[in-house]
Design an enzyme around this catalytic site. Structure first.
Site, mmCIF file in Angstrom:
data_model
loop_
_atom_site.group_PDB
_atom_site.id
_atom_site.type_symbol
_atom_site.label_atom_id
_atom_site.label_comp_id
_atom_site.label_asym_id
_atom_site.label_seq_id
_atom_site.Cartn_x
_atom_site.Cartn_y
_atom_site.Cartn_z
ATOM 1 N N THR A 80 0.830 -1.210 0.000
ATOM 2 C CA THR A 80 0.000 0.000 0.000
ATOM 3 C C THR A 80 0.863 1.259 0.000
ATOM 4 O OG1 THR A 80 -1.428 1.291 1.471
ATOM 5 C CG2 THR A 80 -0.086 -0.353 2.523
ATOM 6 N N ASP A 81 0.287 2.357 -0.503
ATOM 7 C CA ASP A 81 0.995 3.648 -0.429
ATOM 8 C C ASP A 81 1.039 4.178 1.004
ATOM 9 O OD1 ASP A 81 -1.695 4.339 -0.159
ATOM 10 O OD2 ASP A 81 -1.657 5.918 -1.664
ATOM 11 N N GLU A 82 0.242 3.560 1.908
ATOM 12 C CA GLU A 82 0.175 4.090 3.282
ATOM 13 C C GLU A 82 1.498 3.913 4.027
ATOM 14 O OE1 GLU A 82 -3.530 3.288 5.310
ATOM 15 O OE2 GLU A 82 -4.588 3.082 3.415
ATOM 16 N N LYS A 130 2.331 -3.328 7.244
ATOM 17 C CA LYS A 130 2.630 -3.504 5.811
ATOM 18 C C LYS A 130 4.060 -3.045 5.515
ATOM 19 C CE LYS A 130 0.247 -4.708 2.879
ATOM 20 N NZ LYS A 130 -0.080 -6.061 2.336
ATOM 21 N N TYR A 158 -1.889 -0.669 10.867
ATOM 22 C CA TYR A 158 -1.988 -1.322 9.556
ATOM 23 C C TYR A 158 -0.777 -0.968 8.688
ATOM 24 C CZ TYR A 158 -3.261 -1.781 4.599
ATOM 25 O OH TYR A 158 -3.242 -2.063 3.264
HETATM 26 P P1 NAD Z 1 -9.353 -7.733 1.955
HETATM 27 O O1 NAD Z 1 -9.380 -7.433 3.415
HETATM 28 O O2 NAD Z 1 -10.577 -7.505 1.145
HETATM 29 O O3 NAD Z 1 -8.924 -9.264 1.721
HETATM 30 C C1 NAD Z 1 -7.883 -9.864 2.425
HETATM 31 C C2 NAD Z 1 -7.961 -11.376 2.178
HETATM 32 O O4 NAD Z 1 -6.867 -11.991 2.881
HETATM 33 C C3 NAD Z 1 -9.264 -12.019 2.700
HETATM 34 O O5 NAD Z 1 -9.801 -12.892 1.730
HETATM 35 C C4 NAD Z 1 -8.805 -12.799 3.943
HETATM 36 O O6 NAD Z 1 -9.586 -13.957 4.190
HETATM 37 C C5 NAD Z 1 -7.364 -13.148 3.563
HETATM 38 N N1 NAD Z 1 -6.525 -13.380 4.746
HETATM 39 C C6 NAD Z 1 -6.417 -12.607 5.862
HETATM 40 N N2 NAD Z 1 -5.567 -13.188 6.742
HETATM 41 C C7 NAD Z 1 -5.114 -14.317 6.164
HETATM 42 C C8 NAD Z 1 -4.205 -15.343 6.573
HETATM 43 N N3 NAD Z 1 -3.599 -15.293 7.760
HETATM 44 N N4 NAD Z 1 -3.947 -16.365 5.721
HETATM 45 C C9 NAD Z 1 -4.562 -16.426 4.514
HETATM 46 N N5 NAD Z 1 -5.452 -15.517 4.088
HETATM 47 C C10 NAD Z 1 -5.724 -14.464 4.902
HETATM 48 O O7 NAD Z 1 -8.126 -6.901 1.387
HETATM 49 P P2 NAD Z 1 -7.954 -6.155 -0.016
HETATM 50 O O8 NAD Z 1 -8.547 -4.810 0.093
HETATM 51 O O9 NAD Z 1 -8.363 -7.072 -1.101
HETATM 52 O O10 NAD Z 1 -6.370 -5.980 -0.040
HETATM 53 C C11 NAD Z 1 -5.525 -7.013 -0.563
HETATM 54 C C12 NAD Z 1 -4.082 -6.588 -0.413
HETATM 55 O O11 NAD Z 1 -3.860 -5.365 -1.097
HETATM 56 C C13 NAD Z 1 -3.646 -6.363 1.029
HETATM 57 O O12 NAD Z 1 -2.335 -6.877 1.172
HETATM 58 C C14 NAD Z 1 -3.662 -4.850 1.191
HETATM 59 O O13 NAD Z 1 -2.709 -4.439 2.140
HETATM 60 C C15 NAD Z 1 -3.284 -4.413 -0.209
HETATM 61 N N6 NAD Z 1 -3.812 -3.090 -0.614
HETATM 62 C C16 NAD Z 1 -5.146 -2.800 -0.461
HETATM 63 C C17 NAD Z 1 -5.619 -1.570 -0.898
HETATM 64 C C18 NAD Z 1 -7.089 -1.213 -0.793
HETATM 65 O O14 NAD Z 1 -7.471 -0.082 -1.072
HETATM 66 N N7 NAD Z 1 -7.968 -2.146 -0.425
HETATM 67 C C19 NAD Z 1 -4.743 -0.637 -1.474
HETATM 68 C C20 NAD Z 1 -3.389 -0.989 -1.611
HETATM 69 C C21 NAD Z 1 -2.934 -2.219 -1.185
HETATM 70 P P1 TYD Z 2 -10.902 3.660 4.187
HETATM 71 O O1 TYD Z 2 -11.846 3.259 3.099
HETATM 72 O O2 TYD Z 2 -11.060 3.040 5.533
HETATM 73 O O3 TYD Z 2 -9.428 3.511 3.622
HETATM 74 P P2 TYD Z 2 -8.001 4.042 4.237
HETATM 75 O O4 TYD Z 2 -8.190 4.369 5.649
HETATM 76 O O5 TYD Z 2 -7.110 2.852 4.020
HETATM 77 O O6 TYD Z 2 -7.621 5.219 3.388
HETATM 78 O O7 TYD Z 2 -11.061 5.220 4.381
HETATM 79 C C1 TYD Z 2 -10.917 6.138 3.306
HETATM 80 C C2 TYD Z 2 -11.063 7.541 3.862
HETATM 81 O O8 TYD Z 2 -12.417 7.703 4.296
HETATM 82 C C3 TYD Z 2 -10.190 7.772 5.072
HETATM 83 O O9 TYD Z 2 -9.720 9.129 5.037
HETATM 84 C C4 TYD Z 2 -11.138 7.592 6.255
HETATM 85 C C5 TYD Z 2 -12.482 8.039 5.696
HETATM 86 N N1 TYD Z 2 -13.694 7.349 6.214
HETATM 87 C C6 TYD Z 2 -14.794 8.114 6.633
HETATM 88 O O10 TYD Z 2 -14.775 9.351 6.598
HETATM 89 N N2 TYD Z 2 -15.900 7.428 7.061
HETATM 90 C C7 TYD Z 2 -15.962 6.069 7.118
HETATM 91 O O11 TYD Z 2 -17.004 5.508 7.557
HETATM 92 C C8 TYD Z 2 -14.822 5.305 6.684
HETATM 93 C C9 TYD Z 2 -14.845 3.792 6.730
HETATM 94 C C10 TYD Z 2 -13.709 5.983 6.225
#
Ligand code: NAD
Ligand code: TYD
Length: 359
Positions: free
Chosen positions: A136-138, A165, A161
């Protein structure tokens, strides 16, 4: 075509399932989906593949070294794209333990299993084996009003989180430097699109709006995120895995900076058009401002020049087209939503699934 399969961890999650659907539709890869099925894992998002001969599911925890070794020995993968993680910032504030366990210890365990497997291969094959870590960019921390995250930006994670990461990114890098494992790392901005679990901002707002509940906006709603449509992320992941240079990091982002207020207002306007409220009022009336998230990062924005220049990737969706598709998907997929709300999605495998292995 490589006859060995690809391991995708976390394939039952939001991004992993989008990647698997795309790889099955648009490539020749055979896929082994390795997922523990936490609350975020939803096999209904892959229901269309449950009898597909190029797809296998294994319910396995990435912290379970014995099970991982067995999977590597059995399937002999060409590589791993590692997405399994605890992914929600708010949950990491309320309970960081699972984040440390899965994101750090789990990544370490998977790296060790991959290293043992690749070092058992003949040299030419070991050199081709790739471990792609999805991050993630975070990890870069928070930006002020100006500037963009580049691959060279120093790490400065602020939440449990992002710290977990960042730790996993460092482990992956070290496994290349020390042990010669061929690794790739991608750091992506906020994703949105179909099948996202309703804990992240966009699905929370859509589902709350439709259920006549408040739309919670943290603080003043002026925090900025750089939104990328999930299928664009999946395309970038495939490109990096297949054509990226091992040892390199690639930033992935949508060039779509929006304040949270802009996102919520955009969703309300789309819902007003596509599913108007029965009382004729706008969904905007459901917005409420709530207490801010502790340590809330101000602004994220990605410089995606490198992946564009070196690999030719660019997003196909802009925020207007992507948000419309997303709202339309949630309006058209009430079964998926109702099963998530009721918790029924967690029983889906027992009732429907044939194409699985148990570990
Ligand atoms: P998500 O929470 O929707 O899915 C995570 C998956 O991992 C789930 O299916 C869960 O069952 C599985 N999982 C969790 N713990 C596990 C374990 N111990 N063993 C095996 N499986 C396990 O997440 P996402 O939003 O699809 O994100 C996927 C990846 O991309 C993550 O690594 C996250 O850090 C990264 N990412 C997400 C975003 C975003 O905006 N969602 C952005 C950048 C990077
Ligand atoms: P989120 O979707 O949780 O992603 P991240 O925290 O990884 O960026 O949140 C996106 C933005 O929205 C973040 O600035 C927090 C804000 N947010 C709200 O304002 N209300 C909400 O109910 C949630 C879940 C997030």
């Amino acid at each position: 075509m490589n006859s060995n399969p690809l391991f995708i961890t976390g394939g039952a999650g939001f991004i992993g399932s989008a990647l698997i659907r795309q790889l099955i539709a648009e490539s020749d890869w055979h896929i082994v989906n390795i997922d523990k099925l936490t609350y975020a894992g939803n096999l209904e998002s892959l229901a269309m593949l449950s009898n597909n001969p190029r797809y296998v599911f294994s319910q396995t925890d990435i912290c379970d070294r014995t099970a991982l070794d067995r999977l590597f020995a059995q399937h002999k993968p060409a590589g791993v794209i590692h997405l399994a993680a605890e992914s929600h910032v708010d949950r990491s504030i309320h309970g960081p333990a699972d984040f440390i366990e899965t994101n750090i210890v789990g990544t370490y365990t998977l790296l060790e299993a991959a290293r043992a497997y690749s070092s058992s291969l003949p040299k030419a094959q070991a050199d081709e084996f790739r471990f792609h870590h999805v991050s993630t960019d975070e990890v870069y921390g928070s930006l002020g009003a100006n500037g963009l995250f580049k691959e060279t930006t120093a790490y400065s994670p602020n939440s449990p989180y992002s710290a977990s990461k960042a730790a996993s990114d460092h482990l992956v890098r070290a496994w290349q430097h020390t042990f010669g494992l061929q690794v790739l790392v991608t750091n992506c901005s906020n994703n949105y699109g179909p099948y996202q679990f309703p804990e992240k901002l966009i699905p929370v707002v859509i589902l709350n709006a439709l259920q006549d509940k408040p739309l919670p906006i943290y603080g003043k709603g002026d925090n900025v995120r750089d939104w990328l449509y999930v299928d664009d992320h999946a395309r970038a992941l495939r490109m990096v895995f297949e054509h990226g240079t091992a040892g390199e990091t690639y930033n992935i982002g949508g060039h779509n900076e929006k304040t949270n207020l802009e996102v919520v207002d955009g969703l309300c306007t789309l819902l007003d058009e596509l599913r108007p409220r029965s009382d004729g009022k706008s969904y905007l009336a459901q917005k409420i401002f709530v207490a801010d998230r502790p340590g809330h990062d101000r602004r994220y924005a990605i410089d995606a020049t490198k992946i564009g220049r070196n690999l030719g990737w660019k997003p196909q969706e802009n925020f207007v087209s992507g948000l419309r598709k997303t709202v339309a998907w949630y309006l058209d997929n009430d079964d998926w939503i109702q099963h998530v709300i009721s918790g029924e999605y967690r029983n889906w495998m027992k009732q429907n699934y044939s194409n699985r292995e148990s570990s």
